[in-house]
Write a protein that holds these residues in place. Structure first.
Motif, PDB file in Angstrom:
ATOM      1  N   PRO A 121     -25.920  24.366  26.439  1.00 55.79           N
ATOM      2  CA  PRO A 121     -26.675  25.376  25.700  1.00 55.79           C
ATOM      3  C   PRO A 121     -25.920  25.921  24.482  1.00 55.79           C
ATOM      4  O   PRO A 121     -26.517  26.501  23.594  1.00 55.79           O
ATOM      5  CB  PRO A 121     -26.912  26.484  26.733  1.00 55.79           C
ATOM      6  CG  PRO A 121     -25.825  26.304  27.735  1.00 55.79           C
ATOM      7  CD  PRO A 121     -25.535  24.822  27.760  1.00 55.79           C
ATOM      8  N   ASP A 122     -24.613  25.685  24.444  1.00 53.62           N
ATOM      9  CA  ASP A 122     -23.805  26.185  23.328  1.00 53.62           C
ATOM     10  C   ASP A 122     -23.505  25.101  22.295  1.00 53.62           C
ATOM     11  O   ASP A 122     -22.729  25.331  21.365  1.00 53.62           O
ATOM     12  CB  ASP A 122     -22.487  26.763  23.848  1.00 53.62           C
ATOM     13  CG  ASP A 122     -22.711  27.964  24.742  1.00 53.62           C
ATOM     14  OD1 ASP A 122     -23.643  28.740  24.462  1.00 53.62           O
ATOM     15  OD2 ASP A 122     -21.967  28.129  25.718  1.00 53.62           O
ATOM     16  N   GLU A 123     -24.111  23.942  22.463  1.00 61.51           N
ATOM     17  CA  GLU A 123     -23.850  22.842  21.529  1.00 61.51           C
ATOM     18  C   GLU A 123     -24.192  23.268  20.103  1.00 61.51           C
ATOM     19  O   GLU A 123     -25.239  23.849  19.841  1.00 61.51           O
ATOM     20  CB  GLU A 123     -24.680  21.618  21.914  1.00 61.51           C
ATOM     21  CG  GLU A 123     -24.391  20.409  21.072  1.00 61.51           C
ATOM     22  CD  GLU A 123     -25.142  19.175  21.542  1.00 61.51           C
ATOM     23  OE1 GLU A 123     -24.993  18.145  20.906  1.00 61.51           O
ATOM     24  OE2 GLU A 123     -25.878  19.259  22.541  1.00 61.51           O
ATOM     25  N   GLY A 124     -23.273  23.007  19.206  1.00 63.29           N
ATOM     26  CA  GLY A 124     -23.484  23.346  17.810  1.00 63.29           C
ATOM     27  C   GLY A 124     -23.050  24.757  17.448  1.00 63.29           C
ATOM     28  O   GLY A 124     -23.008  25.116  16.277  1.00 63.29           O
ATOM     29  N   GLU A 125     -22.731  25.566  18.439  1.00 61.07           N
ATOM     30  CA  GLU A 125     -22.279  26.932  18.193  1.00 61.07           C
ATOM     31  C   GLU A 125     -20.775  26.935  17.913  1.00 61.07           C
ATOM     32  O   GLU A 125     -20.045  26.080  18.381  1.00 61.07           O
ATOM     33  CB  GLU A 125     -22.565  27.829  19.406  1.00 61.07           C
ATOM     34  CG  GLU A 125     -24.032  27.965  19.739  1.00 61.07           C
ATOM     35  CD  GLU A 125     -24.809  28.774  18.729  1.00 61.07           C
ATOM     36  OE1 GLU A 125     -24.222  29.698  18.123  1.00 61.07           O
ATOM     37  OE2 GLU A 125     -25.994  28.473  18.529  1.00 61.07           O
ATOM     38  N   GLU A 126     -20.321  27.910  17.153  1.00 61.36           N
ATOM     39  CA  GLU A 126     -18.891  28.041  16.877  1.00 61.36           C
ATOM     40  C   GLU A 126     -18.245  28.976  17.895  1.00 61.36           C
ATOM     41  O   GLU A 126     -18.854  29.937  18.339  1.00 61.36           O
ATOM     42  CB  GLU A 126     -18.681  28.603  15.473  1.00 61.36           C
ATOM     43  CG  GLU A 126     -18.928  27.594  14.395  1.00 61.36           C
ATOM     44  CD  GLU A 126     -18.349  28.034  13.068  1.00 61.36           C
ATOM     45  OE1 GLU A 126     -17.264  28.644  13.056  1.00 61.36           O
ATOM     46  OE2 GLU A 126     -19.009  27.748  12.063  1.00 61.36           O
ATOM     47  N   VAL A 127     -17.011  28.657  18.211  1.00 55.27           N
ATOM     48  CA  VAL A 127     -16.241  29.499  19.127  1.00 55.27           C
ATOM     49  C   VAL A 127     -15.574  30.594  18.294  1.00 55.27           C
ATOM     50  O   VAL A 127     -14.945  30.315  17.280  1.00 55.27           O
ATOM     51  CB  VAL A 127     -15.173  28.664  19.868  1.00 55.27           C
ATOM     52  CG1 VAL A 127     -14.335  29.546  20.776  1.00 55.27           C
ATOM     53  CG2 VAL A 127     -15.826  27.542  20.655  1.00 55.27           C
ATOM     54  N   ARG A 128     -15.750  31.835  18.742  1.00 52.40           N
ATOM     55  CA  ARG A 128     -15.133  32.958  18.025  1.00 52.40           C
ATOM     56  C   ARG A 128     -13.615  32.818  18.045  1.00 52.40           C
ATOM     57  O   ARG A 128     -13.035  32.287  18.987  1.00 52.40           O
ATOM     58  CB  ARG A 128     -15.535  34.281  18.671  1.00 52.40           C
ATOM     59  CG  ARG A 128     -17.000  34.619  18.503  1.00 52.40           C
ATOM     60  CD  ARG A 128     -17.310  36.045  18.928  1.00 52.40           C
ATOM     61  NE  ARG A 128     -16.549  36.499  20.070  1.00 52.40           N
ATOM     62  CZ  ARG A 128     -17.051  36.722  21.270  1.00 52.40           C
ATOM     63  NH1 ARG A 128     -18.330  36.566  21.506  1.00 52.40           N
ATOM     64  NH2 ARG A 128     -16.297  37.133  22.257  1.00 52.40           N
TER      65      ARG A 128
END
Length: 72
Positions: A30-37
């Motif tokens: 579900p976090d694919e493509g999201e950046e890690v803070r």
């Protein structure tokens, strides 16, 4: 079209497609493509360094106790 009107091969294709959809939903990220803070990256790097240095985390027994979980 109803299932009763399908051939065996049509039913197999339907089942295969349905199974593929379900597995893709189940195993998708579900976090694919999201950046890690940045702060999360730093926490992960610090955790990795501690593990490499032999520092252990919280024992499972302590976590169970804090959360009020009983296990066998």
């Amino acid at each position: 079209m109803q299932v009763k009107d399908m051939t065996v091969n049509e039913l197999k294709v339907l089942i295969r497609e349905t199974l593929e959809e379900v597995l893709e939903e189940f195993f998708s990220d579900p976090d694919e493509g999201e950046e890690v803070r940045e702060e999360v990256k730093q926490q992960l790097l610090e955790s990795k360094k501690r593990r490499q240095a032999g520092v252990r985390g919280i024992p499972a027994e302590e976590v169970y106790k804090k959360l009020g979980i009983t296990h066998s």
